[in-house]
Design an enzyme around this catalytic site. Structure first.
Site, mmCIF file in Angstrom:
data_model
loop_
_atom_site.group_PDB
_atom_site.id
_atom_site.type_symbol
_atom_site.label_atom_id
_atom_site.label_comp_id
_atom_site.label_asym_id
_atom_site.label_seq_id
_atom_site.Cartn_x
_atom_site.Cartn_y
_atom_site.Cartn_z
ATOM 1 N N HIS A 33 32.034 -66.107 26.416
ATOM 2 C CA HIS A 33 32.874 -65.510 27.468
ATOM 3 C C HIS A 33 32.070 -65.498 28.767
ATOM 4 O O HIS A 33 31.358 -64.553 29.069
ATOM 5 C CB HIS A 33 33.311 -64.095 27.069
ATOM 6 C CG HIS A 33 34.345 -63.525 27.987
ATOM 7 N ND1 HIS A 33 35.615 -63.174 27.575
ATOM 8 C CD2 HIS A 33 34.315 -63.244 29.313
ATOM 9 C CE1 HIS A 33 36.313 -62.706 28.592
ATOM 10 N NE2 HIS A 33 35.541 -62.729 29.667
ATOM 11 N N GLU A 214 40.980 -54.733 28.377
ATOM 12 C CA GLU A 214 39.887 -54.465 29.322
ATOM 13 C C GLU A 214 40.430 -53.539 30.416
ATOM 14 O O GLU A 214 40.085 -52.364 30.473
ATOM 15 C CB GLU A 214 39.366 -55.766 29.926
ATOM 16 C CG GLU A 214 38.245 -55.579 30.946
ATOM 17 C CD GLU A 214 37.956 -56.850 31.748
ATOM 18 O OE1 GLU A 214 38.817 -57.737 31.817
ATOM 19 O OE2 GLU A 214 36.841 -56.930 32.332
ATOM 20 N N ASP A 292 29.962 -62.658 30.719
ATOM 21 C CA ASP A 292 31.149 -62.590 31.579
ATOM 22 C C ASP A 292 30.924 -63.220 32.966
ATOM 23 O O ASP A 292 31.216 -64.389 33.140
ATOM 24 C CB ASP A 292 31.636 -61.136 31.702
ATOM 25 C CG ASP A 292 33.110 -61.037 32.031
ATOM 26 O OD1 ASP A 292 33.787 -62.084 32.074
ATOM 27 O OD2 ASP A 292 33.602 -59.911 32.235
HETATM 28 ZN ZN LIG Z 1 36.102 -62.371 31.685
#
Ligand SMILES: [Zn+2]
Length: 358
Positions: A33, A214, A292
């Site tokens: 990710h 999220e 991320d």
């Molecule tokens: Zn992301």
């Protein structure tokens, strides 16, 4: 640092042990990710900002680092878009992608499945194929790290737009495009809007993941599972709010792409110390750890692992398990997964016992 290398798994009496930081950095890792545009190393982004005349809000590189401190998730998305204005030519995509690949290599990330968002660039007239070709050229210019691509369909631009991107990427498998993702404003664009687009993506043989749980709650994770039939969940942290969902995730083994330091940076959680990742593991979920948008959040994958060790008392064995989970949750072929696992577990760093030198 160790002074002398023995064979893996055995400590020489003359060696000094790696501390957590060095061990986490030297461990071979995978990343599932990672947004390429959120991973542009700060010096490279600074160079691009200068190329296009600078911006008075960021007079120097340090100011740029400071500028990437986020009040909340919408503020993060706002600065994400701000940053993209400094990518104006195809060669900029090659340039920054090479920088990202170098930073992966420095972290000993040997394999990554990375997002790239054609979204607003496409609106500005960029051609999706040429962008992805440029990105591929940059990634391939760095040896020792392999990066597969997951175009992000960008939920904020709506399902029709996402469908158009899907049509374009269907012809780009030779560039290492392996799946689709869905990032952006989850709270205003629920997964159900993209049911048809994801069905088409699956029919094309593309893998599927989506950010869910999220910025929005457990219902968004259910939507990604039931409507989008994803093979992984991006973040998924708010699944913790729904016991049935946690049970379902444990039973199905659906991998979760957790990003602890990202969640702190966007203020989804207050600190790693209160992050629910251990609860996810204890309840038997397939958890992976990822960085991320490391350049924007000021983290790195090794710092994520380091934070788990220092703030949540994760053991070296648990860190190894999380890394292996990453391999097995990737979209590599089974043979490739086995080969990567063998390489990792035979590496000198793998079986070392690091110590906390803080
Ligand atoms: Zn992301």
């Amino acid at each position: 640092m160790r002074e002398k290398h023995d064979f893996p798994g055995r400590q020489s009496l003359t060696s000094t042990y790696l501390d957590f930081r060095d061990w986490c950095r030297q461990l071979p890792k995978v990343e599932l990710h990672l947004h390429l545009e959120g991973a542009i190393p700060i010096p490279a982004l600074w160079e691009l900002i200068q190329k296009y005349g600078g911006d008075s809000r960021v007079p120097d590189e340090n100011a740029l680092r400071e500028y990437f401190r986020f009040r909340d998730f919408p503020h993060f998305l706002e600065l994400w878009i701000w940053k993209n204005q400094f990518l104006q030519e195809y060669e900029d995509f090659t340039f920054f992608s090479a920088g990202v690949a170098e930073s992966l290599k420095a972290e000993n990330i040997q394999y990554a499945e990375a997002f790239f968002s054609p979204g607003r660039f496409k609106q500005e007239g960029f051609d999706t194929a040429r962008m992805l070709e440029s990105v591929r050229a940059g990634l391939d210019s760095v040896s020792g790290v392999e990066v597969a691509l997951i175009p992000d369909l960008v939920r904020d631009l709506g399902p029709e737009y996402a469908s158009g991107v899907l049509d374009e990427i269907s012809e780009l498998r030779s560039l290492g495009v392996i799946g689709v993702g869905l990032g952006g404003s989850e709270h205003t664009h629920p997964p159900e809007l993209y049911t048809d687009v994801y069905r088409r993506a699956r029919d094309m043989g593309l893998h599927a993941t989506a950010h869910a749980g999220e910025a929005a709650g457990a219902e968004s994770v259910w939507g990604a599972i039931n409507s989008l039939e994803v093979e992984r969940i991006g973040h998924g942290i708010r699944a913790i709010e729904d016991a049935d969902l946690m049970r379902h995730l444990a039973e199905t083994g659906l991998p979760i792409e957790m990003c602890p330091l990202s969640n702190v940076a966007t203020r989804v959680v207050e600190s790693v110390a209160v992050h629910p990742i251990r609860k996810f593991l204890d309840r038997g979920l397939m958890v992976t750890v990822n960085s991320d948008d490391p350049a924007m959040f000021g983290n790195s994958l090794s710092q994520d692992f380091m934070a788990l060790m220092t703030e949540l008392s994760f053991t070296p064995a648990e860190v190894r398990t999380l890394i292996l989970n990453g391999i097995w949750s990737s979209w590599l072929d089974p043979d490739q997964k086995r080969a990567l696992e063998t390489t990792f577990t035979r590496s000198a760093t793998w079986l070392e016992t690091p110590v906390d030198h803080r």
